[in-house]
Design a protein around this motif. Structure first.
Motif, short mmCIF file in Angstrom:
data_model
loop_
_atom_site.label_atom_id
_atom_site.label_comp_id
_atom_site.label_asym_id
_atom_site.label_seq_id
_atom_site.Cartn_x
_atom_site.Cartn_y
_atom_site.Cartn_z
N SER A 77 0.28 -1.56 0.03
CA SER A 77 0.02 -0.43 0.31
C SER A 77 0.92 1.47 -0.05
N ASP A 78 0.86 1.79 -0.89
CA ASP A 78 1.12 3.75 -0.96
C ASP A 78 1.01 4.33 0.04
N GLU A 79 0.14 4.08 0.34
CA GLU A 79 -0.66 4.94 1.47
C GLU A 79 0.27 4.75 2.50
N ARG A 80 -0.16 3.60 3.20
CA ARG A 80 0.47 3.31 4.17
C ARG A 80 2.06 3.52 4.10
N PHE A 81 2.74 2.63 2.92
CA PHE A 81 4.22 3.78 3.50
C PHE A 81 4.64 4.69 3.29
N ALA A 82 3.43 6.24 2.82
CA ALA A 82 3.58 7.09 3.15
C ALA A 82 3.66 7.11 4.22
N ARG A 83 2.55 7.48 5.10
CA ARG A 83 2.51 7.54 6.59
C ARG A 83 3.86 6.91 7.29
N ALA A 84 4.15 5.58 7.56
CA ALA A 84 5.77 5.20 8.19
C ALA A 84 6.90 6.06 7.34
N TRP A 85 6.26 6.02 6.30
CA TRP A 85 8.03 6.44 5.56
C TRP A 85 8.58 8.07 6.19
N LEU A 86 6.97 9.03 6.57
CA LEU A 86 6.59 10.40 7.60
C LEU A 86 7.17 9.70 8.50
N ASN A 87 6.88 9.16 9.71
CA ASN A 87 6.80 9.09 10.97
C ASN A 87 8.29 8.88 10.81
N SER A 88 8.93 8.12 10.03
CA SER A 88 10.47 7.67 9.94
C SER A 88 10.87 8.87 10.58
N ARG A 89 10.57 9.65 9.12
CA ARG A 89 11.84 10.87 8.55
C ARG A 89 11.37 12.18 9.87
N ARG A 90 10.34 12.15 10.22
CA ARG A 90 9.90 13.10 11.75
C ARG A 90 11.25 12.96 12.67
N ILE A 91 11.06 11.68 13.15
CA ILE A 91 12.52 10.65 14.38
C ILE A 91 13.75 11.61 13.82
N GLY A 92 14.62 11.74 12.83
CA GLY A 92 15.88 12.28 13.20
C GLY A 92 15.56 13.60 12.27
N LYS A 93 15.12 14.08 11.41
CA LYS A 93 14.74 15.07 10.36
C LYS A 93 13.87 16.22 10.80
#
Length: 159
Positions: A61-77
């Motif tokens: 799911s591109d939707e699920r991927f986008a959410r997960a990717w955004l959450n992972s970016r929030r941590i370090g960036k």
């Protein structure tokens, strides 16, 4: 003919197994998973069929991927809307899915607070003036938000 059909079934099964192994590790986007499978030597048509099946079963799911990717970016960036949308587009996520995911992300997390975090980091690195504003723009923040946040930070430091 029968041999060719068996070969396609074998390749399809192998591509499915590889795709599932990659999905087991972490969320994948369709474009990225397609690229990885084609690089492994799987036929592009076989890969398309496998990805369609995975999407049908909601394993991909591109939707699920986008959410997960955004959450992972929030941590370090500390990145703003523009940068996040560009990064998702670079990963093959459609504009519609990216926009919704980023809008949802900023409903949950304050873009202004993330902007403050970025501004403080750049100020600590000694950036000021045009270089500071350029760094903020590269990080994806609007000029209006960046200048407002920087003024607030600098006025609080002088108090």
């Amino acid at each position: 003919m029968e041999s060719q059909e068996k070969d396609l079934q074998t390749q399809s099964s192998a591509a499915l197994q590889k795709a599932l192994a990659l999905l087991e590790r972490c969320e994948q986007c369709r474009c990225g998973l397609q690229r990885k499978l084609v690089q492994k030597g799987f036929d592009k048509n076989v890969v398309e069929g496998v990805l369609d099946a995975l999407e049908e079963k909601n394993f991909l799911s591109d939707e699920r991927f986008a959410r997960a990717w955004l959450n992972s970016r929030r941590i370090g960036k500390a990145e703003g809307r523009t940068r996040l949308l560009a990064e998702l587009a670079a990963r093959g996520i459609s504009k519609e899915i990216s926009t919704k995911a980023v809008d949802d992300f900023f409903e949950e997390f304050s873009e202004e607070e993330i902007c403050q975090k970025a501004a403080k980091k750049f100020l600590a690195q000694g950036k000021s003036g045009e270089k500071l504003m350029a760094a903020m723009a590269r990080a994806g923040f609007s000029w209006k938000m960046s200048s407002s946040v920087i003024k607030t930070i600098l006025s609080n430091e002088t108090k």
